[in-house]
Write a protein that holds these residues in place. Structure first.
Motif, PDB file in Angstrom:
ATOM      1  N   GLN A 135       0.824  -1.208   0.000  1.00  0.00           N
ATOM      2  CA  GLN A 135       0.000   0.000   0.000  1.00  0.00           C
ATOM      3  C   GLN A 135       0.859   1.259   0.000  1.00  0.00           C
ATOM      4  N   ALA A 136       1.943   1.244   0.745  1.00  0.00           N
ATOM      5  CA  ALA A 136       2.854   2.395   0.780  1.00  0.00           C
ATOM      6  C   ALA A 136       3.488   2.622  -0.584  1.00  0.00           C
ATOM      7  N   ALA A 137       3.835   1.520  -1.250  1.00  0.00           N
ATOM      8  CA  ALA A 137       4.415   1.617  -2.589  1.00  0.00           C
ATOM      9  C   ALA A 137       3.402   2.182  -3.576  1.00  0.00           C
ATOM     10  N   ALA A 138       2.148   1.750  -3.447  1.00  0.00           N
ATOM     11  CA  ALA A 138       1.088   2.256  -4.318  1.00  0.00           C
ATOM     12  C   ALA A 138       0.878   3.751  -4.100  1.00  0.00           C
ATOM     13  N   ASP A 139       0.848   4.161  -2.839  1.00  0.00           N
ATOM     14  CA  ASP A 139       0.673   5.584  -2.517  1.00  0.00           C
ATOM     15  C   ASP A 139       1.806   6.408  -3.133  1.00  0.00           C
ATOM     16  N   TYR A 140       3.010   5.907  -2.989  1.00  0.00           N
ATOM     17  CA  TYR A 140       4.169   6.577  -3.591  1.00  0.00           C
ATOM     18  C   TYR A 140       3.993   6.670  -5.102  1.00  0.00           C
ATOM     19  N   GLY A 141       3.609   5.566  -5.732  1.00  0.00           N
ATOM     20  CA  GLY A 141       3.482   5.524  -7.180  1.00  0.00           C
ATOM     21  C   GLY A 141       2.456   6.501  -7.719  1.00  0.00           C
ATOM     22  N   PHE A 142       1.322   6.610  -7.042  1.00  0.00           N
ATOM     23  CA  PHE A 142       0.292   7.549  -7.499  1.00  0.00           C
ATOM     24  C   PHE A 142       0.774   8.997  -7.368  1.00  0.00           C
ATOM     25  N   LYS A 143       1.487   9.295  -6.290  1.00  0.00           N
ATOM     26  CA  LYS A 143       2.012  10.651  -6.128  1.00  0.00           C
ATOM     27  C   LYS A 143       3.098  10.942  -7.158  1.00  0.00           C
ATOM     28  N   LEU A 144       3.972   9.970  -7.381  1.00  0.00           N
ATOM     29  CA  LEU A 144       5.015  10.146  -8.385  1.00  0.00           C
ATOM     30  C   LEU A 144       4.397  10.337  -9.773  1.00  0.00           C
ATOM     31  N   GLY A 145       3.360   9.549 -10.069  1.00  0.00           N
ATOM     32  CA  GLY A 145       2.694   9.663 -11.365  1.00  0.00           C
ATOM     33  C   GLY A 145       2.078  11.030 -11.584  1.00  0.00           C
ATOM     34  N   LEU A 146       1.481  11.602 -10.543  1.00  0.00           N
ATOM     35  CA  LEU A 146       0.878  12.931 -10.652  1.00  0.00           C
ATOM     36  C   LEU A 146       1.953  13.990 -10.886  1.00  0.00           C
ATOM     37  N   ALA A 147       3.031  13.926 -10.102  1.00  0.00           N
ATOM     38  CA  ALA A 147       4.125  14.883 -10.287  1.00  0.00           C
ATOM     39  C   ALA A 147       4.737  14.734 -11.681  1.00  0.00           C
ATOM     40  N   PHE A 148       4.893  13.496 -12.129  1.00  0.00           N
ATOM     41  CA  PHE A 148       5.460  13.202 -13.444  1.00  0.00           C
ATOM     42  C   PHE A 148       4.617  13.857 -14.541  1.00  0.00           C
ATOM     43  N   GLN A 149       3.301  13.736 -14.439  1.00  0.00           N
ATOM     44  CA  GLN A 149       2.417  14.281 -15.461  1.00  0.00           C
ATOM     45  C   GLN A 149       2.397  15.811 -15.434  1.00  0.00           C
ATOM     46  N   ILE A 150       2.477  16.406 -14.251  1.00  0.00           N
ATOM     47  CA  ILE A 150       2.530  17.869 -14.170  1.00  0.00           C
ATOM     48  C   ILE A 150       3.815  18.387 -14.811  1.00  0.00           C
ATOM     49  N   ILE A 151       4.916  17.677 -14.586  1.00  0.00           N
ATOM     50  CA  ILE A 151       6.176  18.063 -15.257  1.00  0.00           C
ATOM     51  C   ILE A 151       6.022  17.942 -16.767  1.00  0.00           C
ATOM     52  N   ASP A 152       5.321  16.926 -17.240  1.00  0.00           N
ATOM     53  CA  ASP A 152       5.026  16.800 -18.669  1.00  0.00           C
ATOM     54  C   ASP A 152       4.268  18.031 -19.177  1.00  0.00           C
ATOM     55  N   ASP A 153       3.284  18.479 -18.392  1.00  0.00           N
ATOM     56  CA  ASP A 153       2.524  19.676 -18.760  1.00  0.00           C
ATOM     57  C   ASP A 153       3.457  20.874 -18.921  1.00  0.00           C
ATOM     58  N   ILE A 154       4.388  21.001 -17.985  1.00  0.00           N
ATOM     59  CA  ILE A 154       5.332  22.117 -18.016  1.00  0.00           C
ATOM     60  C   ILE A 154       6.260  22.025 -19.223  1.00  0.00           C
ATOM     61  N   LEU A 155       6.793  20.821 -19.464  1.00  0.00           N
ATOM     62  CA  LEU A 155       7.722  20.641 -20.577  1.00  0.00           C
ATOM     63  C   LEU A 155       7.057  20.879 -21.925  1.00  0.00           C
ATOM     64  N   ASP A 156       5.746  20.651 -22.000  1.00  0.00           N
ATOM     65  CA  ASP A 156       5.042  20.866 -23.265  1.00  0.00           C
ATOM     66  C   ASP A 156       5.067  22.326 -23.693  1.00  0.00           C
ATOM     67  N   VAL A 157       5.293  23.236 -22.744  1.00  0.00           N
ATOM     68  CA  VAL A 157       5.339  24.658 -23.094  1.00  0.00           C
ATOM     69  C   VAL A 157       6.736  25.269 -22.911  1.00  0.00           C
ATOM     70  N   THR A 158       7.633  24.575 -22.221  1.00  0.00           N
ATOM     71  CA  THR A 158       8.958  25.155 -21.966  1.00  0.00           C
ATOM     72  C   THR A 158      10.088  24.454 -22.700  1.00  0.00           C
TER      73      THR A 158
END
Length: 296
Positions: free
Chosen positions: A207-230
């Motif tokens: 469960q701890a690994a899953a929680d980490y993974g979901f948070k990492l995935g969200l941060a990863f996608q937000i960085i993707d959003d940023i890179l799409d414009v920068t």
């Protein structure tokens, strides 16, 4: 002691080796040569191999032999590659380039690209089922978790939300978080989960690994959003500015680049907090920080 970069290269090299092994040509499948070529074209196009690396690193963090996680690690990369092939199709994102090369449908035609994606979506389950390093119980648990992470409750369901959002003008942060959790977070979280299962972890650590993974995935996608414009097309290996062209609401369109980066920073800190039960594993910590600072 092996350093972070050396261990990362070791994990990536092991992934490449296994992908070639699992999808090699054979005399019995000579008639399917074009299909296998299309599958390998996309599998071997590069990429960071983050999902297999997470499988290995969570297995290793719990004292397991990461080499026994070869099947699920290759499986998750095949699933990820299938999603990219289908995402690039004209009916979806209509992208002509992926990782600096023509997309699969540009190199092999739409029909073969669809079939290559289809094949890469089911072969992973055969690989896991036939693996000799895992117990029957581990295989069942991994297959169940992986199937859920891919299907209607997972990545594919997230893609549906993403497509429907393009027709909406009222997409807010809660909607984005839900979509990113499914489209991106599920495959990253299940990578962490499968590594734990391979190491024989208990439910609390899973469960701890899953929680980490979901948070990492969200941060990863937000960085993707940023890179799409920068970023640039050369750095990303695919066209930039596609989110705006497709009328997509992102964390950048909601809050701007600076605020989006602040949110990504905060979520990454939360992800790092989830690693406490793993002794704040040094490799996982550095990997998490590296992904926050990535440029492509």
């Amino acid at each position: 002691m092996i350093g972070f970069k050396e261990k990362l290269c070791e994990y990536i090299s092991f992934t490449e080796e296994n992908l070639k092994k699992y999808n090699a040509h054979s005399e019995t499948m000579s008639a399917q040569k074009d299909l296998i070529d299309a599958m390998n074209y996309s599998l071997e196009a590069g990429g960071k191999r983050i999902r297999p690396v997470l499988v290995y690193s969570f297995c290793n963090a719990l004292g397991g032999d990461y080499r026994k996680a070869a099947a699920p690690a290759a499986a998750i990369e095949m699933i990820h590659t299938f999603s990219l092939i289908h995402d690039d199709l004209p009916a979806m994102d209509n992208d002509d380039y992926r990782r600096g090369k023509p997309s699969c449908h540009k190199a092999f035609g739409e029909a073969m690209a669809i079939l290559a994606g289809d094949a890469l979506s089911v072969q992973p389950f055969e690989i896991i089922a036939n693996d000799e390093s895992l117990t029957a119980e581990q295989k069942i648990k991994i297959i169940s978790c992986l199937a859920k992470a891919v299907g209607r409750e997972g990545m594919i369901g997230g893609q549906v939300i993403d497509m429907e959002n393009e027709e909406r003008s009222d997409v807010d942060e809660a909607n984005l978080r839900n979509m990113y959790r499914h489209k991106t977070g599920q495959l990253i979280a299940v990578s962490c989960i499968m590594g734990c299962i391979c190491a024989g972890a208990d439910e609390a650590k899973i469960q701890a690994a899953a929680d980490y993974g979901f948070k990492l995935g969200l941060a990863f996608q937000i960085i993707d959003d940023i890179l799409d414009v920068t970023s640039t097309t050369e750095e990303l290996g695919k066209p930039v500015g596609s989110d705006a062209e497709e009328n997509k609401t992102t964390f950048v369109t909601l809050y701007g680049v600076e605020k989006a980066q602040e949110i990504a920073n905060g979520i990454t800190e939360e992800a790092l907090g989830c690693l406490e039960v793993f002794g704040k594993d040094a490799f996982l910590t550095e990997l998490t920080e590296m992904l926050l600072k990535r440029k492509n």
